[in-house]
Motif scaffolding. Structure first.
Motif, PDB file in Angstrom:
ATOM      1  N   SER A   1       0.293   5.169  -7.177  1.00 55.34           N
ATOM      2  CA  SER A   1       1.163   5.575  -6.079  1.00 55.34           C
ATOM      3  C   SER A   1       1.239   7.098  -6.029  1.00 55.34           C
ATOM      4  O   SER A   1       1.107   7.773  -7.049  1.00 55.34           O
ATOM      5  CB  SER A   1       2.563   4.975  -6.219  1.00 55.34           C
ATOM      6  OG  SER A   1       3.263   5.557  -7.302  1.00 55.34           O
TER       7      SER A   1
ATOM      8  N   ARG B   1       4.862   6.119  -2.558  1.00 51.91           N
ATOM      9  CA  ARG B   1       4.196   5.048  -1.798  1.00 51.91           C
ATOM     10  C   ARG B   1       2.959   4.598  -2.542  1.00 51.91           C
ATOM     11  O   ARG B   1       2.204   5.413  -3.067  1.00 51.91           O
ATOM     12  CB  ARG B   1       3.827   5.534  -0.392  1.00 51.91           C
ATOM     13  CG  ARG B   1       2.938   4.551   0.381  1.00 51.91           C
ATOM     14  CD  ARG B   1       2.853   4.868   1.845  1.00 51.91           C
ATOM     15  NE  ARG B   1       4.100   4.545   2.518  1.00 51.91           N
ATOM     16  CZ  ARG B   1       4.459   3.327   2.906  1.00 51.91           C
ATOM     17  NH1 ARG B   1       3.659   2.282   2.668  1.00 51.91           N
ATOM     18  NH2 ARG B   1       5.601   3.119   3.520  1.00 51.91           N
ATOM     19  N   VAL B   2       2.740   3.285  -2.585  1.00 54.48           N
ATOM     20  CA  VAL B   2       1.558   2.748  -3.256  1.00 54.48           C
ATOM     21  C   VAL B   2       0.304   3.158  -2.489  1.00 54.48           C
ATOM     22  O   VAL B   2       0.305   3.199  -1.246  1.00 54.48           O
ATOM     23  CB  VAL B   2       1.673   1.213  -3.398  1.00 54.48           C
ATOM     24  CG1 VAL B   2       1.418   0.518  -2.059  1.00 54.48           C
ATOM     25  CG2 VAL B   2       0.741   0.689  -4.470  1.00 54.48           C
TER      26      VAL B   2
ATOM     27  N   ILE C   1       8.919   1.920  -5.059  1.00 54.78           N
ATOM     28  CA  ILE C   1       7.664   2.452  -4.522  1.00 54.78           C
ATOM     29  C   ILE C   1       7.327   1.678  -3.250  1.00 54.78           C
ATOM     30  O   ILE C   1       7.130   0.457  -3.282  1.00 54.78           O
ATOM     31  CB  ILE C   1       6.525   2.328  -5.550  1.00 54.78           C
ATOM     32  CG1 ILE C   1       6.827   3.173  -6.785  1.00 54.78           C
ATOM     33  CG2 ILE C   1       5.192   2.740  -4.933  1.00 54.78           C
ATOM     34  CD1 ILE C   1       5.837   3.001  -7.920  1.00 54.78           C
TER      35      ILE C   1
END
Length: 432
Positions: free
Chosen positions: A228, A232-233, A393
């Motif tokens: 990530s 955010r992944v 995430i």
């Protein structure tokens, strides 16, 4: 369309992949094993295709039925009248219906009435309520008394949870009682189900549907990292190569998550690490002779260090007798270090105690399967400690079998969670 990686090809991962690819996403499933299915996967047992870890279906398992209908295999469900037994102090007794309880010699009349009332109320109960914060030991003793708990329940808890036995949630054991108790043809007759051809029938149908719809399943492909950036992944690392994804769903044991997702906040890692699991060495015997007439036999006998046996061939027709002997235990227990051969010899000796007519000549084949993360330990108040499925995430969802709580592990809960996780790819509000 989003690029979606699903880690783990068990029931939950495959169900999530199926629903995600059906919704139009580009899906890749990563499975570390050489076969799909996880605990529902089959193996060739001396010419018989059978589950490595036993599965049965109960009538409340609606998510299983819905998924099978969608896949066009709804007609493969089979229902069989089954029975339970209790092997107590060297003698086998019928169990699981009112007359069997009245005849049971190890309890007095008052004990039997209290036990029967507890079972009746448990099956009728709609929700766990305050059982969520109550220990199973306290709940059972309150209904049945200490004598009943010590005679019938304590040996079972001790031989499954060992040092955790007195601190298991009442809600967890209640759901097990209710699920099986709700799967009856009548007051006197239990009725359990199986999928014709075994759980492999469902796994094969899921794999086929995923691939027909454009999804990909990679076997022998363990993921070493979920990546990530900026909260955010962005992808996964498998086989030393990073691949980009817009969303990732992990269904592997959550004790693996802190190492798998290094960018998680420390508090999230600690929450995953706090959830305990015990392992299982699941022994399977193929025999020429039946051990008992029952599907499931609980055991409380000080000569026998297992809580029960499952004679699977009393549910699904398999030709020869098939008996599962599960050894659940923390993997730190010295017994976990016993060799497969030692465990098989010990367990076969136990089967001969249950049925003295059984001889070495009746043994056709035997096998041991081991899982280090087989059964979550669910103490009172466990629900409050389960992390959110949607992580901090963005685009990363994480769940394993402990998320089913108070339900226990099973294909039906895997199917239900898989559907929800697929829906949450586009709508995170699924999780509230």
């Amino acid at each position: 369309m989003k690029r979606v990686a699903i880690i783990g090809g068990g029931a939950m991962g495959l169900a999530a992949a199926y629903h995600a690819v059906k919704a139009g996403h580009r899906v890749t499933v990563y499975e570390a094993d050489a076969v799909a299915g996880g605990m529902a996967a089959h193996f060739d047992f001396d010419g018989l295709s059978i589950e490595r870890y036993y599965h049965f279906v109960c009538k409340p398992d609606q998510a299983t039925f819905d998924l099978m209908e969608e896949l066009g295999i709804g007609d493969r469900m089979r229902w069989v009248p089954t029975s339970m037994g209790y092997f107590v102090d060297g003698a086998l007794h019928e169990w699981g219906n009112p007359l069997a309880l009245l005849r049971f010699p190890a309890l007095n009349l008052i004990d039997k009435l209290r036990y029967g009332l507890m079972m009746f109320v448990s099956v009728k109960r709609k929700s766990p309520g305050n059982l969520e914060t109550t220990a199973a030991k306290s709940w059972i003793e309150r209904w049945c008394g200490k004598r009943v708990y010590d005679k019938l329940w304590r040996p079972l808890f001790d031989l499954k949870f060992y040092q955790y036995a007195d601190n298991v949630s009442a809600a967890w054991i209640w759901t097990r009682i209710k699920r099986v108790g709700s799967s009856r043809r009548s007051l006197m007759q239990e009725e359990l189900g199986y999928i014709d051809g075994g759980s492999e029938t469902l796994v094969t149908a899921l794999v086929g549907a995923i691939e027909r719809l454009g999804g990909e399943i990679r076997l022998s492909a363990p993921v070493s990292e979920i990546v990530s950036i900026g909260g955010r992944v962005t992808g996964v690392v498998a086989g030393g190569q990073e691949e980009a994804y817009d969303a990732v769903i992990s269904t592997v044991p959550i004790s693996l998550i802190p190492d798998l997702v290094p960018t998680l906040p420390a508090a999230s890692k600690a929450a995953y690490e706090a959830i305990l699991n015990i392992g299982v060495a699941c022994l399977i015997f193929k025999l020429k002779r039946s051990v008992t007439p029952h599907f499931w036999v609980n055991i409380t006998d000080n000569r026998i260090a297992i809580p029960g046996i499952v004679e699977f061939s009393n549910l699904r027709q398999t030709g020869d007798t098939i008996v599962y002997v599960p050894y659940y235990m923390p993997v730190t227990n010295p017994k976990w270090a016993m060799s497969n051969e030692e465990l098989l010899a010990e367990a076969f000796g136990y089967l001969k105690l249950v049925n003295p007519q059984l001889t070495d000549a009746d043994l056709i084949a035997a096998r041991v399967g081991r899982l280090t993360h087989a059964q979550p330990v669910c103490p009172p108040g466990f629900a409050a400690h389960i992390p959110p499925v949607q992580t901090s995430i963005a685009g990363l969802q994480i769940a394993d079998t402990c998320f089913y709580y108070p339900e226990d592990r099973g294909i039906s809960e895997g199917a239900r969670y898989g559907r929800l996780m697929a829906a949450a790819i586009d709508d995170p509000s699924v999780w509230g």
